[in-house]
Structures are given as C-alpha cells and as structure tokens.
Design an enzyme around this catalytic site. Structure first.
Site, PDB file in Angstrom:
ATOM      1  CG  MET A  30      -4.081 -11.015   1.666  1.00 50.69           C
ATOM      2  SD  MET A  30      -2.929 -12.316   2.134  1.00 50.69           S
ATOM      3  CE  MET A  30      -1.651 -12.102   0.933  1.00 50.69           C
ATOM      4  N   GLY A  31      -4.635  -6.116   1.615  1.00 48.42           N
ATOM      5  CA  GLY A  31      -4.105  -4.752   1.725  1.00 48.42           C
ATOM      6  C   GLY A  31      -2.997  -4.523   0.709  1.00 48.42           C
ATOM      7  CG  LEU A  33      -5.799  -1.805  -0.940  1.00 46.31           C
ATOM      8  CD1 LEU A  33      -7.033  -0.942  -0.645  1.00 46.31           C
ATOM      9  CD2 LEU A  33      -6.218  -3.229  -1.272  1.00 46.31           C
ATOM     10  N   GLY A  36      -4.439  -3.007  -9.461  1.00 44.31           N
ATOM     11  CA  GLY A  36      -5.217  -4.238  -9.641  1.00 44.31           C
ATOM     12  C   GLY A  36      -6.436  -4.226  -8.730  1.00 44.31           C
ATOM     13  CG  HIS A  37      -5.958  -4.563  -4.528  1.00 40.31           C
ATOM     14  ND1 HIS A  37      -4.617  -4.367  -4.323  1.00 40.31           N
ATOM     15  CD2 HIS A  37      -6.229  -5.836  -4.149  1.00 40.31           C
ATOM     16  CE1 HIS A  37      -4.089  -5.477  -3.816  1.00 40.31           C
ATOM     17  NE2 HIS A  37      -5.034  -6.377  -3.711  1.00 40.31           N
ATOM     18  N   GLY A 147      -9.055 -11.260  -8.751  1.00 32.79           N
ATOM     19  CA  GLY A 147      -8.245 -10.933  -9.932  1.00 32.79           C
ATOM     20  C   GLY A 147      -7.808 -12.181 -10.675  1.00 32.79           C
ATOM     21  CE  LYS A 149      -0.122 -11.857  -9.638  1.00 32.26           C
ATOM     22  NZ  LYS A 149       0.041 -11.560  -8.233  1.00 32.26           N
ATOM     23  CD  GLN A 153      -6.657 -15.962  -4.344  1.00 31.63           C
ATOM     24  OE1 GLN A 153      -5.859 -16.176  -3.439  1.00 31.63           O
ATOM     25  NE2 GLN A 153      -6.972 -14.739  -4.723  1.00 31.63           N
ATOM     26  CB  SER A 185       2.116  -8.567  -7.857  1.00 29.73           C
ATOM     27  OG  SER A 185       2.466  -9.188  -6.642  1.00 29.73           O
TER      28      SER A 185
HETATM   29  O1  PAF Z   1      -5.674 -12.672  -3.256  1.00 29.79           O
HETATM   30  C1  PAF Z   1      -5.508 -12.323  -2.068  1.00 29.79           C
HETATM   31  O2  PAF Z   1      -5.150 -11.179  -1.753  1.00 29.79           O
HETATM   32  C2  PAF Z   1      -5.732 -13.346  -0.964  1.00 29.79           C
HETATM   33  O3  PAF Z   1      -5.306 -14.612  -1.354  1.00 29.79           O
HETATM   34  C3  PAF Z   1      -7.189 -13.378  -0.458  1.00 29.79           C
HETATM   35  C4  PAF Z   1      -8.156 -13.808  -1.556  1.00 29.79           C
HETATM   36  C5  PAF Z   1      -7.578 -12.016   0.053  1.00 29.79           C
HETATM   37  C6  PAF Z   1      -7.319 -14.387   0.693  1.00 29.79           C
HETATM   38  O4  PAF Z   1      -6.511 -14.051   1.773  1.00 29.79           O
END
Ligand code: PAF
Length: 288
Positions: A30-31, A33, A36-37, A147, A149, A153, A185
């Site tokens: 979701m940007g 960044l 972690g990303h 991730g 984290k 999910q 986060s």
């Molecule tokens: O983990 C995230 O950033 C969001 O939940 C995802 C997986 C991009 C879905 O919108």
C-alpha cells in the site's frame, strides 16, 4: 522501471515478461515503503527474473472511522526506493481502475477472518483477500511475497491460494524490526516520540511469552495472562488482544506443542499496531 496505471497496461507488460520466459514476482504493497518492503523486494529479486510491486491504498480493507484518509502516501519516494531495489514495474492503479462501483462480488475468508484482528476489524480480511485476488488475476505472478508482520494476512492469503487454486507460490519473509524490537510498519509514522518509546511493549510482551514457553510453560491461558500483564502495565497503551494460536489454523490451542503463533495488537491513542512471533518447540525424542 515502468509505472503502470491501468489494468490493460499491466496485462500487456505481464504478457511480454511471461512470453519472454521470465519468472515473475509480485510484491503487493500500500506504498509508504520502508525497510520491511525493501526486504521483500530483495527476496523477490533474488528468486525472480522480473519483479512488479503494486502500490494501492485499498479502500476495501479499511473500516468506517479507520485511517484510510490519513494513511501515509509517498508515491515519489516509493518509486525511488523501488528503483533502488531493482524493481522492474510499479502497478499503481486509481481506485476506479481497481474497484467496481458498487462492488458486488468479493473473496471472503470465513472463520479465519473473524479471529484475532478480525474481531476489531470486521470485513478487513475480505477487503484484503478481494484486492489480492484481483492483483493475482491482473499480474499473474509465479511467486508473491508478503511480510510475516501481518501473520494473519499471510495465513489467510496462503489459504486463498490453496483453496481457490491460484498457480502461485507464496513466500512469507521475516519481520524487520527496529533495534529496540518494534516491528517496522507504515503506521509507526503516526506515533509521537513518547508513544514511539511506549510502543515496544507489544514486542516485549510477545518476547516474554516466547521465553516462558521455551522455559517449559505450556498452558496457553497462562502465557496469554502474562502477555496481557506486560501490556496492561504500560502507560498510554491499550490492549486489543494477545493470543496463543495454532500457526496454520489460527485456532486457539489447548496445549502448546509443535509450532504456535503468539499474536497481538495494541492501541496508542488512535494508532493500532500489530506484531507476532512464531515459537517452535523441538519434538520430544520417542523413547525406544
Ligand atoms: O499488507 C498490505 O500492505 C496490504 O494488506 C496488501 C497485501 C497490499 C493488500 O492491500
């Protein structure tokens, strides 16, 4: 690095990559960044020939009164980070490109979406699963990277891939932490300096639970009570939950054995933070 704004543009890029025989990796984000990303990008680069990152702040996964409007958006910086990490394409659709109005069909986890974070965020995992299923259909990756984290999910999306037969390998990468243990986060940006100091209590509680389990205390209720006590003792921090569950089914366990997930969420003012640890117990040797 190309920026793809529409579904047809993304499909064209994907088709070219796949017909050239490239293995395609997807990192959905979701940007906003952060490190972690970056770690997901590094792993995706290592395993795939071409990597696409999606940047989409998904309205379907935010409930009423949640932080959709104030969620950090930093597209230019995100592109810089993605480029530094060797990402080949960014898929950044508008809301109208991604979401039909009104939406009629969704992908919904059943019980798994109602546990843990699902209690205080009803509908959240339906929003996540729906948008990730759409990303999988649009971008058709061989491998997708998430991730640890966001443990719940990751478990739900892995079950979605299994149950709905997506031909995609799921890779879940370790949580990246600050030096004091706080899980990195995008929402850490909301914390005041005082809240930032206090926020480490969630990791401390989970770590305390882990230490007790490794010392042989195997009653989940006792571990949960101990984690709750650590969090409740912290000023300005409100406990949402801290539980011991099976790491695959997310169900409560009667006795701690094998592999369990210690998962928790706390609130500091308006900010809700989550974290988790997986604890593996060595199998006892069978007596001969
Ligand atoms: O983990 C995230 O950033 C969001 O939940 C995802 C997986 C991009 C879905 O919108």
């Amino acid at each position: 690095m190309v920026v793809l704004r529409t579904v047809p543009a993304a499909r064209k890029w994907v088709q070219a990559a796949r017909s050239a025989g490239h293995r395609l990796g997807l990192v959905p984000t979701m940007g906003a960044l952060h490190e972690g990303h970056r770690s997901l990008f590094v792993e995706a680069r290592r395993r795939c020939d071409r990597v696409v990152a999606s940047i989409f702040v998904n309205p379907l996964q935010f409930g009423p009164g949640e932080d959709f409007d104030r969620y950090p958006r930093s597209f230019n910086l995100d592109c810089k980070i993605a480029k530094e990490e060797g990402i080949d394409a960014i898929f950044a659709p508008s809301a109208s490109e991604m979401i039909s109005e009104p939406p009629e069909i969704n992908v919904s986890p059943w019980r798994m979406g109602e546990l843990l974070c699902g209690v205080s965020r009803p509908g959240h995992f339906t929003g996540v699963a729906t948008v990730v299923a759409k990303l999988f259909n649009i971008l058709q990756p061989n491998t997708a990277f998430f991730g640890q984290k966001d443990a719940q999910q990751a478990v739900i999306l892995s079950r979605m891939v299994q149950d709905l037969n997506f031909p995609i390998t799921m890779v879940v990468c370790p949580t990246i932490r600050e030096q004091d243990g706080l899980a990195i986060s995008s929402r850490n940006k909301y914390l005041s300096p005082q809240q930032r100091e206090r926020a480490t209590v969630l990791y401390k509680a989970l770590h305390h639970g882990e230490q007790l389990i490794l010392a042989g205390i195997l009653k989940p209720d006792r571990i949960e009570a101990e984690m709750h006590n650590v969090i409740k003792a912290a000023k300005g921090v409100e406990l949402d939950y801290a539980e011991v569950v099976d790491s695959l089914s997310l169900r409560k366990v009667k006795k701690i054995e094998g592999e369990v997930l210690l998962a928790g969420a706390v609130r500091l003012g308006k900010t809700r933070l989550i974290d988790n640890l997986i604890v593996r117990l060595a199998k006892k040797r069978q007596k001969v």
